[in-house]
Design an enzyme around this catalytic site. Sequence first.
Site, short mmCIF file in Angstrom:
data_model
loop_
_atom_site.label_atom_id
_atom_site.label_comp_id
_atom_site.label_asym_id
_atom_site.label_seq_id
_atom_site.Cartn_x
_atom_site.Cartn_y
_atom_site.Cartn_z
N ASN A 157 40.45 20.58 45.18
CA ASN A 157 39.21 20.95 44.49
C ASN A 157 39.44 21.42 43.07
OD1 ASN A 157 36.29 21.85 44.46
ND2 ASN A 157 37.28 23.84 44.17
N ASP A 263 37.72 22.91 37.87
CA ASP A 263 37.18 22.13 38.97
C ASP A 263 37.39 20.64 38.73
OD1 ASP A 263 35.56 22.54 41.50
OD2 ASP A 263 34.37 21.00 40.51
N ASP A 294 42.12 23.33 51.60
CA ASP A 294 41.37 24.44 51.02
C ASP A 294 40.03 23.96 50.43
OD1 ASP A 294 41.38 27.27 50.01
OD2 ASP A 294 41.33 26.25 48.07
N HIS A 298 33.57 22.27 48.84
CA HIS A 298 33.29 22.22 47.41
C HIS A 298 33.71 20.88 46.79
CE1 HIS A 298 32.18 26.38 47.58
NE2 HIS A 298 33.35 26.70 48.11
N GLU A 328 38.93 23.71 55.39
CA GLU A 328 38.34 25.05 55.32
C GLU A 328 36.89 24.92 54.84
OE1 GLU A 328 38.44 29.18 52.77
OE2 GLU A 328 38.74 27.20 51.90
#
Length: 596
Positions: A157, A263, A294, A298, A328
């Site tokens: 991410n 990002d 992780d 997102h 996650e």
Amino acid sequence: MMTLLAAIALAQAAPGYGDGADYRARPPEDEIVYFVLPDRFDNGDPANDRGGIEGGKFDHGFDPASRAFYNGGDLAGLTRRLDYLEELGITAIWFAPIFKNKAVQGGPGQESSGYHGYWVTDFTSVDPHFGTNEEFDAFVDAAHARGMKVYMDIITNHTADVINYRDGGDYSYRSLADYPYSTRGGVDGEAINEGFAGDQVMTVENFTRLTDPNYAYEVVIPEGERDVKVPAWLNDPIYYHNRGDTTFKGENSLYGDFVGLDDLFTENPLVMGGMIEIFGDWIDRFGVDGFRIDTARHVNNEFWQAFLPAMEARSEAAGIPHFHMFGEVYSDETTPGYLARYTHMAAFPALLDFAFSASAIETIGGEAGTDVWARLFEEDVLYRGGFETAKTLPTFLGNHDKGRFSGLIKERRPDISQDELLKRVMLGHAMLLTLRGSPVIYYGAEQGFVSDGNDQLARETMFPSRVAEYNDNDLLGTEATTAEENFDREHPLYREIARLAGLRKASPALRQGRQVTRGYGETPGLFAASRFDPQTGREVLLLFNTSNEAIDGQVLVETGSMEWTSLVGECVSTSSAPGSVRYALPPLGYAMCEAK
């Protein structure tokens, strides 16, 4: 009742466990996972504490007296403690990211270090605070030699915070509608990126037309950090969203910077291909056995739909048949609907079971009825693959983000005694190690660690700590503190977890068997479930009491299950009648009964 030594002996004799065992033949539900932050476990090589970086703590990030900085743990420490983990019953080790991190981030007065591993600058190298690539290779080999798997924690991410904006301190999110890719600095700005058809046209041809990253903010990269990221393509700001910080809601949950972290533009097929190559290389080079992924929620679903099959293909080519990937998706809900959707729309094979954790906190830590557990397991059908997927989910009680299970109980019961807290923590681990899923032990739980909160407050060192906020904690089941070394194999929690782990490894029913709920209520008290040996059909009855009162009664079982053996706790030897067996549990007690 089975002793600890007998349980360990059974486990060592079970297929797929122990030295020389074919560990790669084990499916994910057979694993008992230990989650650890390498910096906070054991300091095997003090020479790498500063990561080879000169200067002070704000340069190298090492300060063993601060919970916000590197404390000294490393791969050498993990490797020398494999005996400790093996005796605990651990079959797979999942550790926080070990990639090279930006040593220190944050403005004046807010500095902290990348000890946790989530501020990556170099995706191809081990952070020098932890050791070297060669030491990682040695660790993986040592774990495999014991029949233990290795799960890496990976990030797609974001990277470390390197990209800044010309506007200075205002990093608030700027939306796609107000700041489209086609103009500079807003809808009324200068036209840029001519011909770019938007980020939903995910082709290389389309993204070659996205050449100017200044659509929302004017991007600035500090002179000394222009080439800090590896592979080199990560230094080009065109591969990032550059829209400001996320608030974790709506559109910005996908496009915003995670607390300032850069990002990645994961809609871009070049970014997707780059990430596939980065992490596929770790599989090829080191033969790791799985990825914890992780911040999965997102990242856009299309990325996962390409990335996950690519990793499966890479691992199969490397001769790793049960490569376990779990995402996650943070949630505080006790039901799995929010989690389960990611097994459909993003095609995740498994997810961290946050709903299991929330259910344990509400029923063992709070005052919720045991019907919470019944609802949780009833909704396993929501996952793609139903129960077959649900039984592979890594279940857990507490972790490095939420906080330790013991601390979460104390939040809800501030006046709880140490004795009762220990019993509740043991009950939680009994449920964790016997109910469906692949149980994850958060490092230090087996030594009775009790933290003051979440995040940094729940990341103590197992080696002697110099952090005052850790050392004033009252640990469970021991007179020790975190100022001392805590690798006590006689600790009551260590011994109970080892006993339960041994029974789980020896029992196909507890690892792979279908699960049927047998009893529950709207108040604290009984939760009962049966699990069945997938080959013989033999029933194992699990009984848990979440209340402070002794309970007894009758519970439903199979009509053919008439004679019983006690594995844990007290079980009657004979059913009261075909299909019904009597139980009696002490306050916060549990029992495991196997039909003959």
